[in-house]
Motif scaffolding. Structure first.
Motif, PDB file in Angstrom:
ATOM      1  N   VAL A   1       0.851  -1.184   0.000  1.00 14.29           N
ATOM      2  CA  VAL A   1       0.000   0.000   0.000  1.00 14.29           C
ATOM      3  C   VAL A   1       0.887   1.233   0.000  1.00 14.29           C
ATOM      4  N   ILE A   2       0.630   2.119  -0.958  1.00 12.51           N
ATOM      5  CA  ILE A   2       1.365   3.387  -1.057  1.00 12.51           C
ATOM      6  C   ILE A   2       0.520   4.455  -0.368  1.00 12.51           C
ATOM      7  N   SER A   3       1.011   4.984   0.735  1.00 13.76           N
ATOM      8  CA  SER A   3       0.261   5.984   1.502  1.00 13.76           C
ATOM      9  C   SER A   3       0.683   7.376   1.074  1.00 13.76           C
ATOM     10  N   VAL A   4      -0.309   8.194   0.743  1.00 19.10           N
ATOM     11  CA  VAL A   4      -0.053   9.567   0.314  1.00 19.10           C
ATOM     12  C   VAL A   4      -1.140  10.448   0.901  1.00 19.10           C
ATOM     13  N   THR A   5      -0.752  11.652   1.280  1.00 17.44           N
ATOM     14  CA  THR A   5      -1.694  12.620   1.852  1.00 17.44           C
ATOM     15  C   THR A   5      -1.559  13.943   1.124  1.00 17.44           C
ATOM     16  N   ASP A   6      -2.629  14.738   1.220  1.00 16.96           N
ATOM     17  CA  ASP A   6      -2.629  16.103   0.672  1.00 16.96           C
ATOM     18  C   ASP A   6      -3.295  16.989   1.697  1.00 16.96           C
ATOM     19  N   ALA A   7      -2.567  18.001   2.155  1.00 17.50           N
ATOM     20  CA  ALA A   7      -3.077  18.863   3.228  1.00 17.50           C
ATOM     21  C   ALA A   7      -4.245  19.717   2.786  1.00 17.50           C
ATOM     22  N   ASP A   8      -4.463  19.863   1.475  1.00 18.00           N
ATOM     23  CA  ASP A   8      -5.591  20.655   0.999  1.00 18.00           C
ATOM     24  C   ASP A   8      -6.897  19.913   1.253  1.00 18.00           C
ATOM     25  N   ALA A   9      -8.010  20.615   1.004  1.00 23.13           N
ATOM     26  CA  ALA A   9      -9.322  20.059   1.287  1.00 23.13           C
ATOM     27  C   ALA A   9     -10.113  19.932   0.004  1.00 23.13           C
ATOM     28  N   GLY A  10     -11.206  19.132   0.094  1.00 19.65           N
ATOM     29  CA  GLY A  10     -12.116  19.014  -1.036  1.00 19.65           C
ATOM     30  C   GLY A  10     -11.431  18.452  -2.269  1.00 19.65           C
ATOM     31  N   GLN A  11     -11.815  19.039  -3.424  1.00 24.11           N
ATOM     32  CA  GLN A  11     -11.242  18.577  -4.680  1.00 24.11           C
ATOM     33  C   GLN A  11      -9.736  18.767  -4.714  1.00 24.11           C
ATOM     34  N   ASN A  12      -9.240  19.825  -4.061  1.00 26.39           N
ATOM     35  CA  ASN A  12      -7.796  20.073  -4.045  1.00 26.39           C
ATOM     36  C   ASN A  12      -7.035  18.993  -3.291  1.00 26.39           C
ATOM     37  N   GLY A  13      -7.702  18.322  -2.361  1.00 25.96           N
ATOM     38  CA  GLY A  13      -7.032  17.291  -1.583  1.00 25.96           C
ATOM     39  C   GLY A  13      -7.259  15.885  -2.109  1.00 25.96           C
ATOM     40  N   TRP A  14      -8.026  15.765  -3.204  1.00 30.42           N
ATOM     41  CA  TRP A  14      -8.239  14.442  -3.795  1.00 30.42           C
ATOM     42  C   TRP A  14      -7.002  14.048  -4.574  1.00 30.42           C
ATOM     43  N   VAL A  15      -6.509  12.849  -4.365  1.00 30.18           N
ATOM     44  CA  VAL A  15      -5.236  12.424  -4.957  1.00 30.18           C
ATOM     45  C   VAL A  15      -5.474  11.203  -5.835  1.00 30.18           C
ATOM     46  N   ALA A  16      -4.932  11.269  -7.056  1.00 32.68           N
ATOM     47  CA  ALA A  16      -4.959  10.133  -7.973  1.00 32.68           C
ATOM     48  C   ALA A  16      -3.538   9.608  -8.145  1.00 32.68           C
ATOM     49  N   LEU A  17      -3.382   8.298  -8.035  1.00 32.89           N
ATOM     50  CA  LEU A  17      -2.079   7.655  -8.154  1.00 32.89           C
ATOM     51  C   LEU A  17      -1.976   6.944  -9.497  1.00 32.89           C
ATOM     52  N   SER A  18      -0.799   6.979 -10.076  1.00 33.18           N
ATOM     53  CA  SER A  18      -0.564   6.278 -11.338  1.00 33.18           C
ATOM     54  C   SER A  18       0.891   5.840 -11.386  1.00 33.18           C
ATOM     55  N   VAL A  19       1.121   4.770 -12.151  1.00 29.07           N
ATOM     56  CA  VAL A  19       2.471   4.242 -12.328  1.00 29.07           C
ATOM     57  C   VAL A  19       3.079   4.933 -13.543  1.00 29.07           C
ATOM     58  N   VAL A  20       4.177   5.640 -13.334  1.00 31.97           N
ATOM     59  CA  VAL A  20       4.800   6.392 -14.423  1.00 31.97           C
ATOM     60  C   VAL A  20       5.490   5.450 -15.392  1.00 31.97           C
ATOM     61  N   ASN A  21       6.223   4.462 -14.865  1.00 33.95           N
ATOM     62  CA  ASN A  21       6.895   3.492 -15.711  1.00 33.95           C
ATOM     63  C   ASN A  21       6.442   2.093 -15.318  1.00 33.95           C
ATOM     64  N   GLY A  22       6.566   1.149 -16.214  1.00 31.10           N
ATOM     65  CA  GLY A  22       6.192  -0.220 -15.911  1.00 31.10           C
ATOM     66  C   GLY A  22       4.697  -0.424 -15.824  1.00 31.10           C
ATOM     67  N   SER A  23       3.904   0.439 -16.496  1.00 29.94           N
ATOM     68  CA  SER A  23       2.458   0.323 -16.397  1.00 29.94           C
ATOM     69  C   SER A  23       1.923  -0.914 -17.100  1.00 29.94           C
ATOM     70  N   ASP A  24       2.734  -1.569 -17.975  1.00 30.53           N
ATOM     71  CA  ASP A  24       2.269  -2.782 -18.635  1.00 30.53           C
ATOM     72  C   ASP A  24       2.308  -3.987 -17.703  1.00 30.53           C
ATOM     73  N   ILE A  25       3.000  -3.864 -16.581  1.00 30.51           N
ATOM     74  CA  ILE A  25       3.094  -4.972 -15.623  1.00 30.51           C
ATOM     75  C   ILE A  25       2.363  -4.639 -14.329  1.00 30.51           C
ATOM     76  N   PHE A  26       2.491  -3.400 -13.862  1.00 30.63           N
ATOM     77  CA  PHE A  26       1.979  -3.029 -12.545  1.00 30.63           C
ATOM     78  C   PHE A  26       0.824  -2.045 -12.690  1.00 30.63           C
ATOM     79  N   VAL A  27      -0.116  -2.142 -11.787  1.00 29.53           N
ATOM     80  CA  VAL A  27      -1.233  -1.198 -11.695  1.00 29.53           C
ATOM     81  C   VAL A  27      -1.371  -0.805 -10.235  1.00 29.53           C
TER      82      VAL A  27
END
Length: 899
Positions: free
Chosen positions: A608-634
């Motif tokens: 589990v990759i834990s990430v936080t954003d101190a902002d609130a609402g839409q500004n604090g919503w975080v989307a994670l993505s794999v920059v490299n190796g996306s054909d193997i990992f999600v």
């Protein structure tokens, strides 16, 4: 930026002929730390110490000395040996050094540049005189150091509050100069460049004009219609910004007052008033009062009253109209010839306006007998018929006594009170015809300031007499200020500019005069960086607010009047700091490491990759993505769970390095990345792979003369696993041959050696079943290979050996097999090849038997040596069969190469 000018002066009589005076120009930024190199005098004057040169041996070394320790000498440090100029510990402040461009030149001091050969006129110069000795190299060097400006000063207005008056009839595009522009000690583009309004209310804007000397003056431009009666004042913040990088700003409160013009005319509330007047009324009797209203202020609201030209002269003579107050009184005695109805048309006149019109109809009732008389005797304070009472006077406060008299003393006179108000007129016993006027409840100035009541006396004949009494209520400080809202809810975006406008508080006090003047104060629970203007009620915040530090503020404010003792009220200010996308997503670690066993099932949870954003609402919503190796990992955007799409094999790749990007939902979006290292833990999923021998059908010739302990061959295997899973052990689990225990294998290296000397009965084919096993956990894996050894002097019948290899080996695992003996054949081969030759030679010629016999022996010997060399150099290559099945032996022709 070195500018070098050499001004040669005639030689001094007391020095060498090449002594001269020189000017050197340097430039540097203000505010530099100590030790910054300004320039090298020796190098720039091309003296011998420069470029590695040295003065002649007999001459003393050069020295550099400041001629005077003036103002300029405080800011520089001169190296007496090298002639290098450096900044000193005293920091150079251009604004303090060159306050004005006076153009004066002071040795060892500072001056503003004015020469065309110098830097721009805005430059500031440090002037130094440097002496170069000894006299053979004497120079008097005039050093000028131009101090360049940096943007280290913010614009500042000379006053914190700027007041500007605009007439309400000002047309659109009216320009008004703001007399207090911002000042910035910096010069050029670092000075004030632009102005703007924090809130223009949709009717104002700013423009900037620059005069010939470069001074910029802000102008307020009217962009919409103004109406003082709708709004008489605008409060905003004017912001000045310089042109530095980054720009600096300063601000002041700008109050725009809307001045009144005469754009409203007088108006009467009624168009006609009906009045009855008795014919026996005395002179000065009040008939009526007319009152018009003008919404303007001051002289624009001044109203005068006059009769219309339609009013007859007799009516004018009978009734007097006060042109200031609009009071109509009886000015002459009513006689029998006077009209019974008078139409008084009265005009309300304002400056530059069409008069307002009201009609007063006065009906005169003729009286044949004298009416009753009403004689007042005032108890309360009375001035010109007006009684003054404080609003805090208690109930039953006496106002006046009234004595009612009948002049003819023939009739009984009754008395009553006519009019509204908290008053009572009652007989004052035991006296007759005496009445007391008093209050029935406390008076309230804020409810009504003026009462008008009539004491009416009438007799049985129907005669009425009115005595009008005016009661003026005097104000007292009995009302506290009242906020328009008890809870003032505000919101402001974080990262606001300093001194940001929040709101303008408004509280009213029903009291009059100074008692109703309200001042505003912050409560003791208000943070220090909030400020409240005492007079205007403008609430501002002096610093930037950070929602992530504190989202809500709640404190009290007070409104205090000017009465004695003062009264106050409290309201609550609730401020919500709105979020801005000023925080990037933040991983709890910049580097994540996960250890995963290989063959981990696809789409299983790696971590589990834990990430936080101190902002609130839409500004604090975080989307994670794999920059490299996306054909193997999600990665699961919501939960941060990292998964692999397929099962991972450590033998194909032992580790993976991924970069995970976190992007928030702000606009524009902010992002951050983290490094993910996935290390695959080995599982014993690969059996040893036998590389040699390459085939179960290959064999190796072993000469009988091989000595015990000699290496015969080796079994070589590798394992793709790691650690103990890749540690290999070799063992012989099955044997077949004449004396199979003659060979042993090293469990570590796989080397097969001869244990005992080979005898003539040991000739034949040996088949050794070798087990190659790893040390894996929980279950070791293994492979088997067949090692074929042919003990003989030569290989004369290869087809025979191949036929033996094709047969299914009858080998018992872990048991000793019976030996298979093969008769030697090399003697038969030799005799078969020599005898036919000898017989043929004896038949051909008996005479040459000796020669033929010798030749035959020679040929036989040559052929025998050839066979011996072939047997000694025979090597077998066996193809690999990693997972051998004893019942499924690979049957391929053997490949023998002569090494």
């Amino acid at each position: 930026h070195l500018i070098l000018f050499l001004l040669f002066v005639g030689p001094f009589n007391c020095f060498a002929s090449y002594s001269r005076a020189t000017e050197l120009f340097y430039s540097l930024n203000e505010g530099l730390p100590a030790g910054v190199l300004i320039g090298s005098l020796a190098r720039d004057l091309r003296l011998p110490t420069a470029d590695g040169q040295r003065p002649p041996a007999r001459q003393p070394p050069l020295s550099f000395t400041l001629a005077s320790r003036g103002l300029g000498g405080q800011y520089v440090r001169l190296d007496n040996r090298s002639g290098e100029l450096h900044t000193s510990a005293l920091e150079i402040d251009r604004e303090a050094l060159c306050v004005e461009s006076s153009g004066a030149t002071i040795t060892g001091g500072a001056a503003a540049a004015s020469s065309s050969s110098s830097p721009s006129p805005e430059s500031c110069l440090l002037l130094l005189d440097v002496l170069v000795l000894p006299q053979e190299y004497f120079h008097l060097v005039k050093v000028k150091i131009a101090i360049r400006d940096v943007n280290d000063n913010a614009p500042r207005f000379p006053v914190p509050h700027i007041h500007l008056s605009v007439p309400e009839n000002a047309p659109v595009n009216t320009r008004l100069a703001i007399e207090h522009p911002a000042l910035d000690p910096d010069v050029g583009t670092n000075g004030v460049q632009t102005y703007r309004l924090r809130d223009n209310y949709g009717v104002f804007t700013l423009d900037v004009e620059e005069n010939e000397s470069g001074e910029r003056t802000p102008y307020l431009i009217v962009m919409g219609a103004l109406d003082r009666e709708a709004r008489e004042e605008y409060v905003t913040v004017i912001v000045a910004e310089d042109g530095g990088t980054p720009p600096l700003v300063g601000s002041a409160t700008l109050t725009i007052g809307i001045s009144d013009i005469n754009d409203n005319c007088p108006q009467f509330n009624d168009s006609q008033v009906n009045v009855t007047l008795y014919g026996n009324s005395t002179l000065g009797t009040h008939v009526a009062t007319v009152h018009a209203i003008d919404m303007d202020l001051g002289s624009n609201a001044q109203i005068t009253y006059s009769y219309s030209q339609k009013v007859s002269q007799p009516s004018r003579d009978l009734f007097h109209l006060d042109e200031s107050t609009g009071v109509i009184t009886l000015s002459s005695k009513v006689d029998g010839g006077s009209p019974r109805l008078h139409r008084l048309i009265i005009l309300g006149n304002g400056p530059g306006c069409i008069p307002a019109v009201i009609t007063v109809l006065v009906t005169v009732i003729k009286v044949m007998m004298r009416p009753p008389e009403v004689v007042p005797r005032f108890i309360a304070n009375e001035v010109e018929g007006v009684v003054y009472l404080k609003e805090l006077e208690p109930i039953n406060t006496p106002i006046a006594f009234f004595t009612i008299k009948d002049p003819d003393e023939k009739y009984k006179v009754n008395c009553y009170l006519d009019g509204d108000g908290p008053f009572r007129l009652s007989p004052y016993k035991p006296y007759n015809n005496e009445y007391l006027l008093e209050t029935t409840k406390p008076l309230d100035y804020e409810t009504q300031q003026l009462y008008e009541v009539s004491v009416v006396a009438w007799n049985l004949e129907g005669f009425h007499v009115n005595k009008i009494i005016k009661v003026q209520v005097l104000d007292d400080n009995d009302n506290s200020p009242v906020f328009s809202q008890q809870l003032i809810e505000l919101s402001i975006e974080e990262n606001n500019v300093p001194n940001a406008f929040l709101t303008k508080l408004h509280a009213t006090d029903a009291d009059s005069g100074e008692r109703g003047k309200v001042s505003y104060f912050l409560g003791p629970d208000a943070p220090s960086y909030f400020s409240l203007d005492k007079t205007t009620g403008v609430l501002t915040v002096s610093t930037q607010l950070d929602r992530e530090e504190k989202e809500k503020y709640r404190y009290t404010v007070k409104a205090v009047d000017s009465g004695f003792p003062p009264r106050e009220s409290i309201a609550t200010v609730a401020i919500t700091v709105l979020d801005k996308n000023d925080n990037s997503p933040r991983f709890i670690n910049k580097d994540f490491s996960f250890f995963v066993p290989e063959n981990f099932p696809g789409f299983g949870e790696i971590g589990v990759i834990s990430v936080t954003d101190a902002d609130a609402g839409q500004n604090g919503w975080v989307a994670l993505s794999v920059v490299n190796g996306s054909d193997i990992f999600v990665i699961d955007t919501g939960k941060g769970v990292l998964r692999a799409k397929v099962s991972l094999d450590r033998e194909q790749q032992s580790s993976y390095v991924l970069w995970i990007e976190a992007v928030d939902g702000g606009d524009p979006a902010l992002s951050s990345t983290a490094k993910i290292t996935i290390l695959l833990l080995d599982i014993n999923d690969n059996p040893p792979l036998v590389l040699f021998p390459q085939s179960n059908m290959s064999y190796l010739l072993v000469l009988p003369s091989t000595l015990p302990g000699s290496p015969i061959t080796e079994v070589y295997a590798v394992d793709k696993d790691t650690g103990m899973n890749a540690v290999i052990a070799y063992s012989i689990i099955g044997r077949r041959g004449p004396r199979p225990e003659s060979f042993r294998i090293d469990p570590k290296t796989g080397n097969i050696t001869l244990e005992e000397s080979l005898m003539q009965n040991d000739y034949g084919l040996y088949r050794l079943l070798v087990k190659v096993s790893d040390h894996g956990y929980p279950e070791p894996l293994h492979s088997t290979v067949m090692v074929n050894l042919f003990v003989n002097d030569t290989v004369s019948n290869e087809s025979y050996i191949e036929s033996l290899l094709r047969k299914e080996p009858d080998i018992n695992i872990e048991e000793k097999q019976p030996q298979i003996s093969i008769e030697p054949t090399h003697k038969k081969i030799e005799s078969a090849s020599c005898m036919p030759t000898l017989v043929a030679l004896s038949i051909i010629s008996l005479g040459s038997i000796t020669l033929v016999t010798g030749m035959g022996i020679y040929i036989c010997l040559r052929k025998g040596k050839k066979h011996h060399r072939t047997e000694e150099n025979l090597e077998v290559q066996i193809p690999l069969n990693g997972g051998i099945n004893l019942h499924m032996l690979e049957k391929k022709p053997m490949e023998i190469s002569n090494i």
